[in-house]
Design a protein around this motif. Structure first.
Motif, short mmCIF file in Angstrom:
data_model
loop_
_atom_site.label_atom_id
_atom_site.label_comp_id
_atom_site.label_asym_id
_atom_site.label_seq_id
_atom_site.Cartn_x
_atom_site.Cartn_y
_atom_site.Cartn_z
N VAL A 1 -50.25 -33.91 37.38
CA VAL A 1 -50.26 -34.06 39.26
C VAL A 1 -50.35 -35.33 39.38
CG1 VAL A 1 -50.33 -32.31 39.90
CG2 VAL A 1 -52.47 -32.57 39.54
N GLY A 2 -51.33 -36.44 38.81
CA GLY A 2 -51.56 -37.54 37.78
C GLY A 2 -51.46 -38.79 38.15
N ASP A 3 -51.98 -39.66 38.15
CA ASP A 3 -50.88 -41.25 38.52
C ASP A 3 -50.01 -41.14 37.47
OD1 ASP A 3 -50.74 -42.05 36.08
OD2 ASP A 3 -52.98 -43.53 36.76
N PRO A 4 -48.61 -41.80 37.90
CA PRO A 4 -47.59 -42.18 37.13
C PRO A 4 -47.49 -41.99 35.96
CG PRO A 4 -47.12 -43.28 39.55
CD PRO A 4 -48.48 -42.77 39.20
N ASN A 5 -48.55 -42.92 35.16
CA ASN A 5 -48.20 -42.88 33.88
C ASN A 5 -48.79 -42.16 33.68
OD1 ASN A 5 -47.71 -45.87 33.93
ND2 ASN A 5 -50.10 -46.43 34.02
N GLN A 6 -49.66 -41.04 34.37
CA GLN A 6 -50.60 -39.49 33.63
C GLN A 6 -49.36 -38.92 33.56
OE1 GLN A 6 -54.30 -40.39 36.65
NE2 GLN A 6 -55.18 -39.06 34.33
N ARG A 7 -48.56 -38.93 34.60
CA ARG A 7 -47.54 -37.88 34.63
C ARG A 7 -46.05 -38.14 33.81
NH1 ARG A 7 -48.58 -36.32 40.79
NH2 ARG A 7 -46.54 -34.64 40.78
N LEU A 8 -46.58 -39.10 33.50
CA LEU A 8 -44.96 -39.82 32.28
C LEU A 8 -45.31 -39.59 31.15
CD1 LEU A 8 -42.25 -40.82 32.39
CD2 LEU A 8 -43.10 -42.94 31.60
N THR A 9 -47.22 -39.11 30.83
CA THR A 9 -47.68 -38.66 29.43
C THR A 9 -47.71 -37.86 29.43
OG1 THR A 9 -48.83 -40.87 29.73
CG2 THR A 9 -49.68 -39.26 28.27
N CYS A 10 -47.50 -37.47 29.84
CA CYS A 10 -47.51 -35.53 29.75
C CYS A 10 -46.22 -34.97 29.19
CB CYS A 10 -47.03 -34.79 31.07
SG CYS A 10 -48.69 -33.72 31.56
N TRP A 11 -44.95 -35.94 30.09
CA TRP A 11 -43.59 -35.28 29.05
C TRP A 11 -43.41 -35.91 28.11
CZ3 TRP A 11 -41.22 -31.39 31.36
CH2 TRP A 11 -41.67 -30.71 32.76
N PHE A 12 -43.96 -37.20 27.71
CA PHE A 12 -43.48 -38.14 26.58
C PHE A 12 -44.69 -36.68 25.25
CE2 PHE A 12 -41.88 -40.65 28.30
CZ PHE A 12 -40.99 -42.11 26.99
N LEU A 13 -45.83 -36.04 25.97
CA LEU A 13 -46.53 -35.46 25.00
C LEU A 13 -45.62 -34.03 24.19
CD1 LEU A 13 -48.78 -35.08 23.14
CD2 LEU A 13 -50.16 -34.06 25.63
N ARG A 14 -45.23 -33.71 25.43
CA ARG A 14 -44.30 -32.38 25.25
C ARG A 14 -43.04 -33.03 24.56
NH1 ARG A 14 -42.93 -27.57 28.35
NH2 ARG A 14 -40.88 -27.01 27.90
N ALA A 15 -42.27 -34.04 24.40
CA ALA A 15 -40.95 -33.91 23.50
C ALA A 15 -41.80 -34.60 22.68
CB ALA A 15 -40.35 -35.00 24.34
N LEU A 16 -42.75 -35.12 22.06
CA LEU A 16 -43.10 -35.13 20.87
C LEU A 16 -43.90 -34.01 20.05
CD1 LEU A 16 -45.47 -38.50 21.20
CD2 LEU A 16 -43.12 -38.66 20.12
N ILE A 17 -44.38 -33.30 20.97
CA ILE A 17 -44.66 -31.63 20.26
C ILE A 17 -43.74 -31.22 19.85
CG2 ILE A 17 -46.15 -29.82 21.02
CD1 ILE A 17 -48.17 -30.76 22.50
N SER A 18 -42.46 -30.77 20.43
CA SER A 18 -41.07 -30.44 20.27
C SER A 18 -40.63 -31.16 18.91
CB SER A 18 -40.15 -30.20 21.20
OG SER A 18 -39.15 -29.92 21.57
N ARG A 19 -40.67 -32.37 18.99
CA ARG A 19 -40.69 -32.71 17.53
C ARG A 19 -41.04 -33.06 16.70
NH1 ARG A 19 -36.86 -37.44 17.17
NH2 ARG A 19 -36.50 -38.10 14.82
N ALA A 20 -42.38 -32.86 16.87
CA ALA A 20 -43.42 -32.40 15.75
C ALA A 20 -42.57 -31.37 15.21
CB ALA A 20 -44.18 -32.09 16.06
N SER A 21 -42.43 -29.82 15.50
CA SER A 21 -42.34 -28.87 15.52
C SER A 21 -41.38 -28.56 14.34
CB SER A 21 -42.25 -27.89 16.50
OG SER A 21 -41.34 -27.89 16.73
N ARG A 22 -40.16 -29.60 14.60
CA ARG A 22 -38.92 -29.13 13.93
C ARG A 22 -38.99 -30.79 12.51
NH1 ARG A 22 -37.12 -29.01 18.90
NH2 ARG A 22 -36.84 -30.98 19.54
N VAL A 23 -40.07 -31.35 12.89
CA VAL A 23 -39.95 -32.54 12.06
C VAL A 23 -40.71 -32.60 10.68
CG1 VAL A 23 -38.34 -34.22 13.20
CG2 VAL A 23 -40.89 -34.30 12.82
#
Length: 419
Positions: free
Chosen positions: A76-98
């Protein structure tokens, strides 16, 4: 690329003795010049640093960078903060596999509250979704006018519709055809049974959509048929179309080609060309996320998806449910682009330049849009936030946000018809 704009939106302190008490030397380099003010450019550098760590299986560094990104991320932050949320989630998901060993997941990640649920909309909700920003309507408007002009004196029209937007563009065209000076044509719309499982999703079947369109067309006194062809992927089988010699064929392709592998895309274009349509309209997002390199995809993805996040900031509250839902749909795409590889990665967006090259190689010629299209698009954008604009690049029309390309529209004819 857009750090100069994104940098104006946030100034976030990241001084945290627990996280950075003994930083990895490479992490120190990544943070140099960023501490105290993580703007878009610094966030992008951290995302790339994390991607490089994951690709080299440096679990420790990857986790340290994720912790720093977590101090920026806020749903619920500014556009950068909100976008970072989704990249962070994607990177965590990737890390769990690779990663070769389990990657400890830091507690209380800000991105963890940004959920991705399968969300099915009603027709009314879908209409509001499409109207939120001109992402879809820009392509609908341009395509409908180009199609209307192409079939001006045709008594029978058949539209092959390849789109992820559930036929939302057709009521406007049906209404326009009902007022045609020489009278409306008989109209047949054919859609594939298969649709990529990507947002937006609808809570009624394709057959029910056809019934709704049939009722609307009948109310406008237009003879109408709606057909659904069986297919198991995004490709096309010409033999299944039941084409008639006396009908004018139109092919509409909205946000569709990106869900094909390269060879499938070329086969699809060749198959449509063999049908010799009067016009083929291709609409998609003007960015290239097809690269095999994760770091390249992160750079492109971060700078591109910043556009809708920033546009929504201009008129919706930070905790708006509609805004959070729209961003979650984009987040689902980010997770696919960044978190997955191989056939699991279905998002393979290509730029307008690449798509146009494929179309020309397939035997199509680009045709310009008439002045009426530009006038209608300008009227459409006049109703939107001031950051939206339009430009012409040769025979292509492009939707822009603060000068940055977002969606392109192109019209094509076969080389036989052009002669």
């Amino acid at each position: 690329m857009r750090a100069e704009l994104k940098g104006k939106t946030s100034s976030i302190s990241v001084h945290n003795s627990t996280i950075l008490s003994r930083p990895h030397s490479s992490l120190s380099g990544a943070l140099k010049g960023c501490l105290g003010s993580l703007d878009g450019g610094c966030i992008e550098k951290l995302l790339l640093h994390c991607a490089s760590a994951l690709e080299s299986h440096d679990v420790t560094l990857a986790q340290q960078v994720m912790w720093v990104l977590n101090n920026v991320a806020s749903p619920v932050g500014d556009p950068n903060q909100r976008l970072t949320c989704w990249f962070l989630r994607a990177l965590i998901s990737r890390a769990s596999r690779v990663c070769p060993t389990p990657t400890p997941t830091p507690m209380n990640f800000n991105g963890s509250s940004a959920r991705i649920d399968t969300r099915f909309m009603s027709v009314t909700e879908l209409a509001r979704y499409v109207d939120l920003i001109p992402w879809y309507r820009f392509g609908f408007c341009a395509a409908n006018i180009a199609i209307y002009k192409a079939i001006q004196r045709c008594p029978k029209v058949h539209i092959l519709d390849f789109s992820i937007s559930h036929c939302m563009q057709w009521p406007t065209l049906i209404d326009a055809l009902s007022k045609r000076p020489q009278g409306p044509p008989s109209l047949r719309i054919t859609v594939p049974s298969f649709r990529p499982s990507v947002p937006p999703l609808l809570n009624i079947s394709t057959q029910q959509i056809g019934l709704c369109l049939s009722k609307f067309a009948n109310s406008k006194n237009i003879p109408f048929q709606f057909n659904v062809i069986d297919n198991h992927n995004t490709s096309i089988d010409p033999s299944s179309l039941s084409l008639e010699e006396d009908e004018t064929l139109v092919i509409n392709c909205q946000h569709w080609l990106r869900y094909m592998l390269n060879e499938e895309e070329d086969d699809f274009i060749n198959a449509t060309k063999s049908l010799n349509p009067r016009i083929m309209v291709v609409v998609d997002e003007d960015s290239d996320m097809s690269d095999s390199s994760l770091t390249s995809r992160i750079t492109t993805c971060f700078n591109y998806f910043w556009i809708p996040f920033d546009a929504l900031e201009t008129f919706l509250a930070k905790d708006s449910a509609q805004r959070l839902e729209y961003e979650a749909d984009i987040g689902q795409r980010i997770q696919n682009i960044i978190g997955l590889e191989g056939k699991q990665r279905v998002e393979r967006l290509e730029s307008c330049v690449k798509v146009s090259e494929r179309m020309r190689n397939g035997g199509y010629l680009n045709v310009p849009f008439c002045d009426d299209v530009e006038a209608e698009l300008k009227a459409l954008l006049a109703e939107q936030a001031s950051g939206w604009g339009m430009k012409r690049e040769e025979d292509t029309l492009v939707l822009t946000w603060k000068g940055h390309n977002s969606v392109f529209v192109t019209a094509w004819v076969t080389d036989e018809l052009a002669r």
